[in-house]
Write a protein that holds these residues in place. Sequence first.
Motif, PDB file in Angstrom:
ATOM      1  N   GLU A   1      12.197  18.171  13.121  1.00 48.67           N
ATOM      2  CA  GLU A   1      11.639  19.153  12.212  1.00 48.67           C
ATOM      3  C   GLU A   1      11.413  18.576  10.820  1.00 48.67           C
ATOM      4  N   PHE A   2      10.423  19.145  10.171  1.00 54.81           N
ATOM      5  CA  PHE A   2      10.057  18.735   8.824  1.00 54.81           C
ATOM      6  C   PHE A   2      11.134  19.133   7.829  1.00 54.81           C
ATOM      7  N   VAL A   3      11.367  18.248   6.863  1.00 54.49           N
ATOM      8  CA  VAL A   3      12.309  18.547   5.793  1.00 54.49           C
ATOM      9  C   VAL A   3      11.591  18.596   4.448  1.00 54.49           C
ATOM     10  N   ALA A   4      10.865  17.540   4.135  1.00 54.31           N
ATOM     11  CA  ALA A   4      10.203  17.469   2.830  1.00 54.31           C
ATOM     12  C   ALA A   4       9.144  16.385   2.854  1.00 54.31           C
ATOM     13  N   ALA A   5       8.183  16.506   1.934  1.00 54.48           N
ATOM     14  CA  ALA A   5       7.151  15.488   1.791  1.00 54.48           C
ATOM     15  C   ALA A   5       6.769  15.370   0.324  1.00 54.48           C
ATOM     16  N   ILE A   6       6.196  14.214  -0.023  1.00 54.00           N
ATOM     17  CA  ILE A   6       5.809  13.976  -1.408  1.00 54.00           C
ATOM     18  C   ILE A   6       4.567  13.106  -1.435  1.00 54.00           C
ATOM     19  N   THR A   7       3.625  13.469  -2.291  1.00 53.78           N
ATOM     20  CA  THR A   7       2.436  12.656  -2.459  1.00 53.78           C
ATOM     21  C   THR A   7       2.712  11.533  -3.450  1.00 53.78           C
ATOM     22  N   SER A   8       1.752  10.634  -3.564  1.00 55.89           N
ATOM     23  CA  SER A   8       1.907   9.525  -4.497  1.00 55.89           C
ATOM     24  C   SER A   8       2.037  10.014  -5.932  1.00 55.89           C
ATOM     25  N   SER A   9       1.389  11.109  -6.243  1.00 58.52           N
ATOM     26  CA  SER A   9       1.416  11.627  -7.610  1.00 58.52           C
ATOM     27  C   SER A   9       2.610  12.527  -7.878  1.00 58.52           C
TER      28      SER A   9
ATOM     29  N   THR B   1       0.810  -1.218   0.000  1.00 60.74           N
ATOM     30  CA  THR B   1       0.000   0.000   0.000  1.00 60.74           C
ATOM     31  C   THR B   1       0.837   1.257   0.000  1.00 60.74           C
ATOM     32  N   PHE B   2       2.097   1.146  -0.368  1.00 60.98           N
ATOM     33  CA  PHE B   2       3.022   2.285  -0.317  1.00 60.98           C
ATOM     34  C   PHE B   2       2.468   3.482  -1.066  1.00 60.98           C
ATOM     35  N   SER B   3       1.876   3.257  -2.220  1.00 62.37           N
ATOM     36  CA  SER B   3       1.427   4.365  -3.056  1.00 62.37           C
ATOM     37  C   SER B   3       0.286   5.163  -2.418  1.00 62.37           C
ATOM     38  N   ARG B   4      -0.335   4.646  -1.381  1.00 65.27           N
ATOM     39  CA  ARG B   4      -1.417   5.365  -0.715  1.00 65.27           C
ATOM     40  C   ARG B   4      -0.889   6.468   0.198  1.00 65.27           C
ATOM     41  N   TYR B   5       0.345   6.365   0.575  1.00 61.45           N
ATOM     42  CA  TYR B   5       0.875   7.236   1.609  1.00 61.45           C
ATOM     43  C   TYR B   5       1.568   8.467   1.055  1.00 61.45           C
ATOM     44  N   VAL B   6       1.368   9.554   1.761  1.00 58.46           N
ATOM     45  CA  VAL B   6       2.270  10.691   1.622  1.00 58.46           C
ATOM     46  C   VAL B   6       3.526  10.333   2.413  1.00 58.46           C
ATOM     47  N   MET B   7       4.664  10.515   1.803  1.00 58.88           N
ATOM     48  CA  MET B   7       5.926  10.188   2.459  1.00 58.88           C
ATOM     49  C   MET B   7       6.665  11.466   2.826  1.00 58.88           C
ATOM     50  N   GLY B   8       7.247  11.448   4.004  1.00 59.45           N
ATOM     51  CA  GLY B   8       7.953  12.632   4.461  1.00 59.45           C
ATOM     52  C   GLY B   8       9.319  12.296   5.019  1.00 59.45           C
TER      53      GLY B   8
END
Length: 118
Positions: free
Chosen positions: A45-53, A27-34
């Motif tokens: 602290e936050f560095v970066a995030a990416i959606t499935s698209s 189910t990896f593609s369902r997640y926003v990864m950060g």
Amino acid sequence: VQLQAFGGGLVQTGGSLRLSCAASGRTFSRYVMGWFRQAPGKEREFVAAITSSGYTDSIQGRFTISRDNAKNTVYLRMNSLKAEDTAVYYCAACLVGVSRTTGAYAFWGQGTLVTVSS
């Protein structure tokens, strides 16, 4: 989902490094990864995030997040590294959308240490 981050190490100021985070499950593609980081004595602290698209959010223009859904892997490319980038870097997975807050991420990897020496 289980996450494992790797790729950290010792690098000189101005150098580059690419971190990877491998995820288990289908189910990896369902997640926003950060990616987050935590320096000694400081909060995570936050560095970066990416959606499935592929939509990205980042606080560092020197850092680029990307992902390969076919390989269940998210990457963080870090360029022009500085001493203040020294930290443990964590990858995390979120279902609620792109977020910069740690509380939004339900799953965390174990962290990989990046040390930038001058």
